[in-house]
Design an enzyme around this catalytic site. Sequence first.
Site, short mmCIF file in Angstrom:
data_model
loop_
_atom_site.label_atom_id
_atom_site.label_comp_id
_atom_site.label_asym_id
_atom_site.label_seq_id
_atom_site.Cartn_x
_atom_site.Cartn_y
_atom_site.Cartn_z
CG ASP A 51 6.28 3.65 4.15
OD1 ASP A 51 6.83 2.55 4.36
OD2 ASP A 51 5.37 3.81 3.33
CG HIS A 72 4.25 0.22 4.10
ND1 HIS A 72 4.61 1.09 3.08
CD2 HIS A 72 3.78 -0.89 3.49
CE1 HIS A 72 4.37 0.51 1.92
NE2 HIS A 72 3.87 -0.69 2.14
CB SER A 132 1.95 -0.82 -0.42
OG SER A 132 3.23 -1.37 -0.44
#
Length: 528
Positions: free
Chosen positions: A400, A440, A185
């Site tokens: 995601d 994610h 991320s």
Amino acid sequence: MRLSLCAALFASLAGAAQCEFQQQCSKLASKLKIDNATVWFAEYVAAGTNISFPDTDPSCGQAAMTAGVDFCRVALHVATSSESGISMEAWLPRNWTGRFLSTGNGGLNGCLSYDDMAYTVELGFSTVGANNGHNGTAGTPFINAPEVVKDFAWRSVHTNAVVGKQISAAFYNKKHVKSYYLGCSTGGRQGFKSAESFPEDFDGIVAGAPAVDFNNLNSWSGHFYLLTGPAGSPTYLTPDQWNAVHANIMDQCDNLDGYVDGILEDPEICQYNPEALICPAGSPANSTTCITETQARTVRAVFSDLKGENGTLVYPRMQPGSELLGTPYIYYSGQPFQYSADWFKYVVYNDLNWDPATLGPADYAASDALNPSDIRTWSGDLSAAHARGAKILHYHGQQDQIISSSNSPRYYKHVAQTMGLSSSELDSFYRFFRISGMGHCAGGPGATFIGQQRGATASLDPDQNVLTAMVQWVEQGKAPNSILGTAFVGETAGGEVAFQRRHCKYPLRNTYTGKGDPKDPASWKCVE
Ligand SMILES: *[C@@H]1O[C@H](CO)[C@@H](O)[C@H](O)[C@H]1NC(C)=O
Ligand SMILES: *[C@@H]1O[C@H](CO)[C@@H](O)[C@H](O)[C@H]1NC(C)=O
Ligand SMILES: *[C@@H]1O[C@H](CO)[C@@H](O)[C@H](O)[C@H]1NC(C)=O
Ligand SMILES: *[C@@H]1O[C@H](CO)[C@@H](O)[C@H](O)[C@H]1NC(C)=O
Ligand SMILES: *[C@@H]1O[C@H](CO)[C@@H](O)[C@H](O)[C@H]1NC(C)=O
Ligand SMILES: *[C@@H]1O[C@H](CO)[C@@H](O)[C@H](O)[C@H]1NC(C)=O
């Protein structure tokens, strides 16, 4: 004197070695001579100890953990300018492999990634983590503080790597052999920032779901609130209606990879069309199974690229398939998205009264033009990292729910174009894997256990673990061609294996051959 006391106290060699390690650790604080640094403590942590983090900001959500191996824990503050600095820690294992590793951060946060530090110290890396220049998960420390933003954009990771290597060398009286980076991320963006701008820092970078094209990402993540409006608006869909959208997406696209299992191997080829979900005339306004024409416009916009003032691409569409992850559906909750709202309030406009409901194309342009400390992370030029032999492993979950998986092929193609390299040429140093059915960074119905986090590790076999695969690539020159992922029943690590699947190297696409047990990776094939 003290060493002989150690020897006298311990009948066994192993006990004496542990005692000596403990003494080396207690001496480390006074031994370190690091510019601009204040060492808070260096303390020995024995395997099994409950380590607590009383000074950590409560929003970081990490109060304590159990140490898996013996290590020396060092905590310090490093000033990065007259008005900014980072808090960092180095965890130095007793059973050191000679490898160094830096962890990254997430979101807008200033939180050390203690779980990643525990994972990698247990694997024998001398490991560092930093707070990214501020504490806690909110963007408030950025207001009128460009030096703090600069730490967040690149300086925290770079300083952490430079200082961490000094600490490791001082402790072991030996330079590390190879250096690694692991993050997802914002941590994925930090990995690519290092590759683009600080190619000397790492020999191997594992970067997941990278928040690259960062300014535009914040515009895109903020625009969903304008599409849905607050809960109850005609444009807003209830969670039940998103369930219906998800089921309809699967009806239209799940079979594109040859097998219906609730997992899209390649959402890029799914061109979802919500027409069939529109309620027949006379349906109640609050149906749970169909949507109005106004709601269908919201759905179409969610799955369309975001365009700016002059019609150019700001950021690619949300990939279809992630609708059910991240309850209560983060972007579709009818609330402004905190990271985006904070970024515009505290960085772009320095205005506490800025209203996220007013976000529009002029703001997208203003944010990307401001690009503080070049946080964008979109140079696409990895040639310096390539030239010194560094390797990059990029992965992205294809469900995601926070960073569209469509942005990763876009970055990959941008690198190929910027460097003038074909994907077989990129293979020598940069490989990208699409992890189907993963949300994610972790989680989701797919074979998502690929060693990207301690809690997402099924095996340390380099065929099944992105971190050990990277070590093998850097140290033995054997690059991964695919990543074998594992799905556990109930997504519970270490439980019963539900199935495994081999995730393909981009641009290849995973497809069921039509023969054999679909739970067997051998029944699938990476195709052009
Ligand atoms: C570890 O220590 C923390 C804080 O001192 C405490 O709250 C927690 O219960 C402890 N955990 C275990 C497993 O003992
Ligand atoms: C962050 O928290 C640490 C304590 O863990 C504190 O010493 C440091 O000053 C804080 N940094 C900032 C920028 O507030
Ligand atoms: C120490 O900080 C000053 C500014 O505060 C900076 O100019 C200098 O480069 C720093 N030293 C190192 C080794 O980073
Ligand atoms: C030390 O690490 C090696 C692998 O690097 C491992 O084989 C060995 O079991 C470890 N020893 C201890 C005491 O943890
Ligand atoms: C739909 O609205 C009607 C009238 O307001 C209400 O009676 C009914 O319970 C609602 N149904 C659902 C599923 O929310
Ligand atoms: C269009 O907008 C983008 C982003 O705002 C900008 O980078 C680009 O230069 C603009 N192009 C033209 C032709 O104005």
